[in-house]
Write a protein that holds these residues in place. Structure first.
Motif: not given
Ligand SMILES: Cc1ncc(COP(=O)(O)O)c(C=O)c1O
Length: 370
Positions: A92-94, A97, A118, A120, A159, A163, A188, A190-191, A217, A220, A226
């Protein structure tokens, strides 16, 4: 005994109680920006992989027997795809991070992070032994001051697209600062992944890579799950040796790696998805209620900031009853007094859906403004 019931009642009293709700209504909430989550090609890839004999579980940590051809193939592909020396895949992204921030900055280093970063990344930074400095959101002067005052190796954490606010970090300027102060810039994406960049590789697409670490990530816009960390090879090898969330955890299911690789290919093969999303973003920016929301940024995340938690919950509930899946976002996910609706645009919705939402939301916003 700790009184959890009392604490939950306190949350209810403050309109901060959360519960799990199944999806229902038009999707203005998910991060499935490109609609890949239900792409028939991903289903076909999953079925073909399983029928071809792919094991379900990895069976162990990556450093033991859990490293499979599917993981290796994804990481090799991702490194080429993002134009970097190496990539490392997390469940996961979490987790990614947690691994980046918990592992790379050392005791004598300084992590300079944006106030809106975020949870994480915040948790990872908190877990690290490095000194940390929080800077006001997107304030380049504050970043530079913090860099000047920092000790040891400097790390900047941002980021690409925030988010909960949808605005972007000034990445080019931050990269120039990183170079000036010999810092690493951790972005990051992610978005941003799948949504921005000339070929959908994120806002950082086109930046040089020497002192850049990006996290893409995969749950999304990529529609799977992942996190792919992209970095110079020494950094990736260091994480393989030292990152506790990587070492002491069972590897992601091989199927997850297969599907993320296919999703990256689909971003390349079907640019029309990204184009359709951008068209929708343009359309939304021309609408009454969204006018003020876009401000000087342009993204699929539109925050309607209401301030009061109860108001946000009530409006979200009314919109849900009218068939829109829109959720209230409250502290601590966002700062105090900035409770909001987070409207998310994806190719799952139409211009008509947006017009309908506009018609329903406008009266609330007018009432609030009056
Ligand atoms: C900016 C950001 N980083 C990391 C994450 C975590 O990613 P994941 O949902 O894959 O665990 C999120 C998820 O909400 C996010 O918005």
């Amino acid at each position: 005994m700790k009184n959890f019931r009392q604490q939950l009642d306190d949350l209810k009293g403050k309109d901060r109680y959360r519960s799990l709700n199944l999806p229902s209504g038009i999707d203005f909430t998910s991060n499935d920006y490109l609609g890949l989550r239900a792409h028939p090609e991903l289903r076909r890839a999953a079925i073909a992989a399983l029928e071809g004999g792919l094991d379900i579980g990895a069976g162990g940590s990556r450093l033991l027997r859990g490293h499979t051809e599917s993981h290796a193939a994804l990481e090799e592909f991702a490194a080429r795809y993002f134009g970097v020396e190496a990539a490392l895949f997390f469940a996961s992204g979490f987790q990614a991070n947690a691994a980046i921030f918990g592992t790379l900055p050392g005791r004598d280093d300084t992590v300079i992070f944006d106030a809106l970063i975020h949870a994480s990344a915040r948790d990872g930074i908190q877990a690290s032994n490095a000194t940390h400095a929080r800077v006001p959101h997107n304030d380049l002067d504050a970043y530079e001051d913090a860099l000047k005052n920092a000790k040891g190796q400097r790390w900047i954490a941002v980021e690409s697209v925030y988010s909960m606010d949808g605005d972007r970090a000034p990445l080019k300027e931050l990269y120039a600062l990183a170079q000036k102060y010999d810092a690493y810039l951790i972005v990051d994406e992610a978005h941003g992944t799948g949504v921005f960049g000339d070929s959908g590789k994120g806002v950082s697409e086109g930046l040089p890579h020497e002192n850049l670490i990006t996290l893409h990530t995969c749950g999304k816009a990529l529609g799977v799950a992942g996190g792919l960390v992209c970095a110079p090879r020494d950094i990736i090898n260091y994480m393989v040796n030292r990152a506790r969330p990587f070492i002491y955890s069972t590897a992601p299911m091989p199927l997850q790696a297969v599907l993320v690789k296919r999703a990256l290919e689909l971003v390349q093969e079907e640019p029309q998805r990204r184009q359709a999303l951008h068209k929708l973003m343009h359309y939304a920016s021309s609408m009454d209620f969204l006018d003020g929301l876009f401000g000087d940024h342009f993204s699929p995340i539109l925050p309607v900031i209401l301030g009061d938690d109860g108001v946000a919950v009530d409006i979200a509930k009314s919109l849900q009853q009218k068939g829109f899946d829109i959720r209230a976002i409250r502290p601590p996910t966002v700062p105090e007094n900035t409770a909001r609706l987070r409207i998310s645009l994806s190719v799952n919705i139409t211009e008509q859906n947006l017009r309908d939402l506009n018609a329903h939301l406008l009266p609330y916003l007018r009432k609030k403004a009056a």
